[in-house]
Design a protein around this motif. Structure first.
Motif, PDB file in Angstrom:
ATOM      1  N   TYR A  69     -24.095 -16.876 -29.082  1.00 24.58           N
ATOM      2  CA  TYR A  69     -25.259 -15.687 -29.788  1.00 24.58           C
ATOM      3  C   TYR A  69     -24.968 -14.131 -29.583  1.00 24.58           C
ATOM      4  CZ  TYR A  69     -29.761 -13.529 -31.751  1.00 24.58           C
ATOM      5  OH  TYR A  69     -30.135 -12.711 -32.594  1.00 24.58           O
ATOM      6  N   ASP A  70     -25.137 -14.182 -28.225  1.00 23.97           N
ATOM      7  CA  ASP A  70     -24.725 -12.798 -27.779  1.00 23.97           C
ATOM      8  C   ASP A  70     -23.327 -12.091 -28.304  1.00 23.97           C
ATOM      9  OD1 ASP A  70     -27.383 -12.775 -27.206  1.00 23.97           O
ATOM     10  OD2 ASP A  70     -26.911 -12.402 -24.334  1.00 23.97           O
ATOM     11  N   GLU A  71     -23.218 -13.282 -28.871  1.00 25.28           N
ATOM     12  CA  GLU A  71     -21.333 -12.434 -28.825  1.00 25.28           C
ATOM     13  C   GLU A  71     -21.193 -12.117 -30.167  1.00 25.28           C
ATOM     14  OE1 GLU A  71     -18.271 -11.922 -27.915  1.00 25.28           O
ATOM     15  OE2 GLU A  71     -17.733 -12.231 -25.658  1.00 25.28           O
ATOM     16  N   LYS A  72     -22.217 -12.683 -30.763  1.00 19.83           N
ATOM     17  CA  LYS A  72     -22.735 -11.728 -32.580  1.00 19.83           C
ATOM     18  C   LYS A  72     -23.634 -11.039 -32.408  1.00 19.83           C
ATOM     19  CE  LYS A  72     -22.983 -16.151 -35.049  1.00 19.83           C
ATOM     20  NZ  LYS A  72     -21.837 -16.236 -35.832  1.00 19.83           N
ATOM     21  N   ILE A  73     -24.164 -10.150 -31.540  1.00 20.57           N
ATOM     22  CA  ILE A  73     -24.629  -8.737 -30.919  1.00 20.57           C
ATOM     23  C   ILE A  73     -24.095  -8.292 -30.738  1.00 20.57           C
ATOM     24  CG2 ILE A  73     -26.693  -7.991 -29.666  1.00 20.57           C
ATOM     25  CD1 ILE A  73     -28.051 -10.216 -31.626  1.00 20.57           C
ATOM     26  N   ILE A  74     -22.827  -8.239 -29.808  1.00 22.42           N
ATOM     27  CA  ILE A  74     -22.031  -7.785 -29.453  1.00 22.42           C
ATOM     28  C   ILE A  74     -21.099  -7.379 -30.456  1.00 22.42           C
ATOM     29  CG2 ILE A  74     -19.991  -7.376 -27.643  1.00 22.42           C
ATOM     30  CD1 ILE A  74     -21.177  -9.366 -26.086  1.00 22.42           C
ATOM     31  N   SER A  75     -20.604  -8.598 -31.522  1.00 19.43           N
ATOM     32  CA  SER A  75     -19.427  -7.614 -32.760  1.00 19.43           C
ATOM     33  C   SER A  75     -20.346  -6.713 -33.422  1.00 19.43           C
ATOM     34  CB  SER A  75     -19.320  -9.344 -32.949  1.00 19.43           C
ATOM     35  OG  SER A  75     -18.444  -9.387 -34.298  1.00 19.43           O
ATOM     36  N   ALA A  76     -21.970  -6.771 -33.940  1.00 21.51           N
ATOM     37  CA  ALA A  76     -22.099  -5.682 -34.200  1.00 21.51           C
ATOM     38  C   ALA A  76     -22.193  -4.951 -33.665  1.00 21.51           C
ATOM     39  CB  ALA A  76     -23.523  -6.548 -34.993  1.00 21.51           C
ATOM     40  N   LEU A  77     -22.862  -4.166 -32.463  1.00 23.91           N
ATOM     41  CA  LEU A  77     -22.791  -3.162 -32.200  1.00 23.91           C
ATOM     42  C   LEU A  77     -21.962  -2.408 -32.045  1.00 23.91           C
ATOM     43  CD1 LEU A  77     -24.923  -4.116 -28.800  1.00 23.91           C
ATOM     44  CD2 LEU A  77     -25.427  -2.482 -30.564  1.00 23.91           C
ATOM     45  N   SER A  78     -20.228  -3.372 -31.642  1.00 23.84           N
ATOM     46  CA  SER A  78     -19.130  -2.705 -31.765  1.00 23.84           C
ATOM     47  C   SER A  78     -18.279  -2.014 -32.721  1.00 23.84           C
ATOM     48  CB  SER A  78     -18.354  -3.747 -30.937  1.00 23.84           C
ATOM     49  OG  SER A  78     -18.698  -4.325 -29.654  1.00 23.84           O
ATOM     50  N   LYS A  79     -18.823  -3.040 -34.212  1.00 23.75           N
ATOM     51  CA  LYS A  79     -18.824  -2.355 -35.565  1.00 23.75           C
ATOM     52  C   LYS A  79     -19.516  -1.511 -35.742  1.00 23.75           C
ATOM     53  CE  LYS A  79     -19.005  -5.930 -37.586  1.00 23.75           C
ATOM     54  NZ  LYS A  79     -19.721  -7.266 -38.828  1.00 23.75           N
ATOM     55  N   ASN A  80     -20.198  -1.091 -34.752  1.00 27.33           N
ATOM     56  CA  ASN A  80     -20.923  -0.201 -35.164  1.00 27.33           C
ATOM     57  C   ASN A  80     -20.889   1.443 -34.055  1.00 27.33           C
ATOM     58  OD1 ASN A  80     -22.919   0.015 -38.488  1.00 27.33           O
ATOM     59  ND2 ASN A  80     -22.585  -2.415 -36.922  1.00 27.33           N
ATOM     60  N   GLY A  81     -20.219   1.260 -33.629  1.00 28.67           N
ATOM     61  CA  GLY A  81     -19.986   2.882 -32.436  1.00 28.67           C
ATOM     62  C   GLY A  81     -19.934   2.004 -31.087  1.00 28.67           C
ATOM     63  N   VAL A  82     -21.623   1.336 -30.790  1.00 29.92           N
ATOM     64  CA  VAL A  82     -22.105   0.948 -29.609  1.00 29.92           C
ATOM     65  C   VAL A  82     -21.093   0.472 -28.925  1.00 29.92           C
ATOM     66  CG1 VAL A  82     -24.463   0.420 -28.887  1.00 29.92           C
ATOM     67  CG2 VAL A  82     -23.787   0.840 -31.559  1.00 29.92           C
ATOM     68  N   THR A  83     -20.247   0.957 -28.420  1.00 26.02           N
ATOM     69  CA  THR A  83     -19.764   0.727 -27.589  1.00 26.02           C
ATOM     70  C   THR A  83     -19.892   0.748 -25.709  1.00 26.02           C
ATOM     71  OG1 THR A  83     -17.845   2.340 -27.094  1.00 26.02           O
ATOM     72  CG2 THR A  83     -17.766   1.132 -29.090  1.00 26.02           C
ATOM     73  N   PRO A  84     -19.637   0.010 -24.798  1.00 26.86           N
ATOM     74  CA  PRO A  84     -19.526  -0.392 -23.614  1.00 26.86           C
ATOM     75  C   PRO A  84     -19.105   1.385 -22.585  1.00 26.86           C
ATOM     76  CG  PRO A  84     -18.692  -2.320 -23.378  1.00 26.86           C
ATOM     77  CD  PRO A  84     -18.190  -1.230 -25.480  1.00 26.86           C
ATOM     78  N   LYS A  85     -17.935   2.460 -23.568  1.00 28.97           N
ATOM     79  CA  LYS A  85     -17.652   3.639 -23.734  1.00 28.97           C
ATOM     80  C   LYS A  85     -18.717   4.507 -23.712  1.00 28.97           C
ATOM     81  CE  LYS A  85     -13.202   2.840 -21.602  1.00 28.97           C
ATOM     82  NZ  LYS A  85     -11.656   2.761 -22.251  1.00 28.97           N
ATOM     83  N   ASN A  86     -19.256   4.198 -25.148  1.00 32.17           N
ATOM     84  CA  ASN A  86     -20.031   5.692 -26.128  1.00 32.17           C
ATOM     85  C   ASN A  86     -20.922   5.065 -26.887  1.00 32.17           C
ATOM     86  OD1 ASN A  86     -19.234   8.272 -27.341  1.00 32.17           O
ATOM     87  ND2 ASN A  86     -19.317   7.422 -29.094  1.00 32.17           N
ATOM     88  N   GLY A  87     -21.755   3.784 -26.416  1.00 27.55           N
ATOM     89  CA  GLY A  87     -23.240   3.316 -26.633  1.00 27.55           C
ATOM     90  C   GLY A  87     -24.325   2.712 -25.696  1.00 27.55           C
ATOM     91  N   LEU A  88     -25.225   2.964 -26.466  1.00 24.10           N
ATOM     92  CA  LEU A  88     -26.603   2.788 -25.642  1.00 24.10           C
ATOM     93  C   LEU A  88     -27.614   1.338 -26.185  1.00 24.10           C
ATOM     94  CD1 LEU A  88     -28.551   3.130 -23.170  1.00 24.10           C
ATOM     95  CD2 LEU A  88     -29.782   5.503 -24.685  1.00 24.10           C
ATOM     96  N   VAL A  89     -27.535   1.071 -25.481  1.00 22.72           N
ATOM     97  CA  VAL A  89     -28.662  -0.723 -26.073  1.00 22.72           C
ATOM     98  C   VAL A  89     -29.748  -0.505 -25.942  1.00 22.72           C
ATOM     99  CG1 VAL A  89     -28.596  -2.316 -26.424  1.00 22.72           C
ATOM    100  CG2 VAL A  89     -26.165  -1.569 -26.725  1.00 22.72           C
ATOM    101  N   CYS A  90     -30.775   0.140 -26.575  1.00 20.83           N
ATOM    102  CA  CYS A  90     -32.245  -0.252 -26.107  1.00 20.83           C
ATOM    103  C   CYS A  90     -32.619  -1.466 -26.988  1.00 20.83           C
ATOM    104  CB  CYS A  90     -32.946   1.016 -27.213  1.00 20.83           C
ATOM    105  SG  CYS A  90     -32.662   2.318 -26.178  1.00 20.83           S
ATOM    106  N   LEU A  91     -33.412  -2.221 -26.101  1.00 20.58           N
ATOM    107  CA  LEU A  91     -34.627  -3.261 -25.774  1.00 20.58           C
ATOM    108  C   LEU A  91     -35.732  -2.812 -26.452  1.00 20.58           C
ATOM    109  CD1 LEU A  91     -33.447  -5.830 -22.936  1.00 20.58           C
ATOM    110  CD2 LEU A  91     -32.055  -5.551 -25.273  1.00 20.58           C
TER     111      LEU A  91
END
Length: 205
Positions: A69-91
């Motif tokens: 499930y989290d892979e789907k979240i990570i994929s959506a984040l990455s597609k929108n530029g929220v990457t481990p190098k240039n992103g922040l994720v807020c819960l």
């Protein structure tokens, strides 16, 4: 500029507070995507009204593992530029425990807000826990997410005095007001590269 991804499950009042602060040009970050595991989350409409892209990745009835499930979240984040190098994720009221794989991939780039002064009263029903324990002060904590339950390095906290006649509802309401204040503040500190992490501790520069 950093790209921000926000994960929600419900109304997303903390999400709204963050997005409105960004809209006022107070935080140098791009709100790239709001993702909900709940297709009926009211926060989706709020995000759309504020001009932020939304996506639904429904968790109810999902047959795979938490990691899948989290892979789907990570994929959506990455597609929108929220990457481990240039992103922040807020819960922001995201009612799922994220997998260690997700945490590791976005190490020190996932933050959460908790309605208690951690390490006191982790997990669910924190305000109820505080009242039953008889504590004189409660509050809220913005912290980095690690693989434990509300155990990551603390970024910022706000104290709320517990009144003698407090109910779970009245205490929650006062704590929520402080959440709406300190969560955008923590996002701003991160966006401006003001937070340094040293093991369990953080330093605001």
């Amino acid at each position: 500029m950093l790209n921000l991804g926000i994960l929600i499950s419900g109304r997303g009042s903390n999400m709204e507070s963050i997005l409105k602060t960004i809209k006022r040009k107070k935080i140098p970050i791009n709100p790239a995507i709001v993702i909900s595991n709940n297709p009926n989350a009211k926060g989706l409409r709020i995000a759309q009204k504020l001009g932020v892209k939304t996506e639904i990745i429904e968790s109810k009835g999902f047959k795979g593992t938490r990691e899948e499930y989290d892979e789907k979240i990570i994929s959506a984040l990455s597609k929108n530029g929220v990457t481990p190098k240039n992103g922040l994720v807020c819960l922001a009221g995201f009612m799922r425990i994220i997998s260690p794989k997700f945490v590791k991939k976005y190490k020190n780039r996932i933050i959460n807000i908790h309605p208690a002064l951690l390490p006191a009263f982790p997990g669910l029903d924190s305000q109820k826990q505080a009242l039953e324990y008889g504590t004189k002060y409660s509050g809220c904590t913005v912290h980095f997410v690690d693989s434990g339950m509300d155990t990551g390095p603390i970024i910022i906290q706000a104290v709320v005095k517990v009144k003698e006649n407090d109910t779970e509802e009245s205490l929650s309401k006062r704590i929520l007001k402080e959440e709406h204040r300190i969560y955008p503040e923590a996002v701003n500190l991160f966006a401006r590269k003001k937070i340094k992490v040293y093991g369990r501790k953080t330093k605001i520069t």
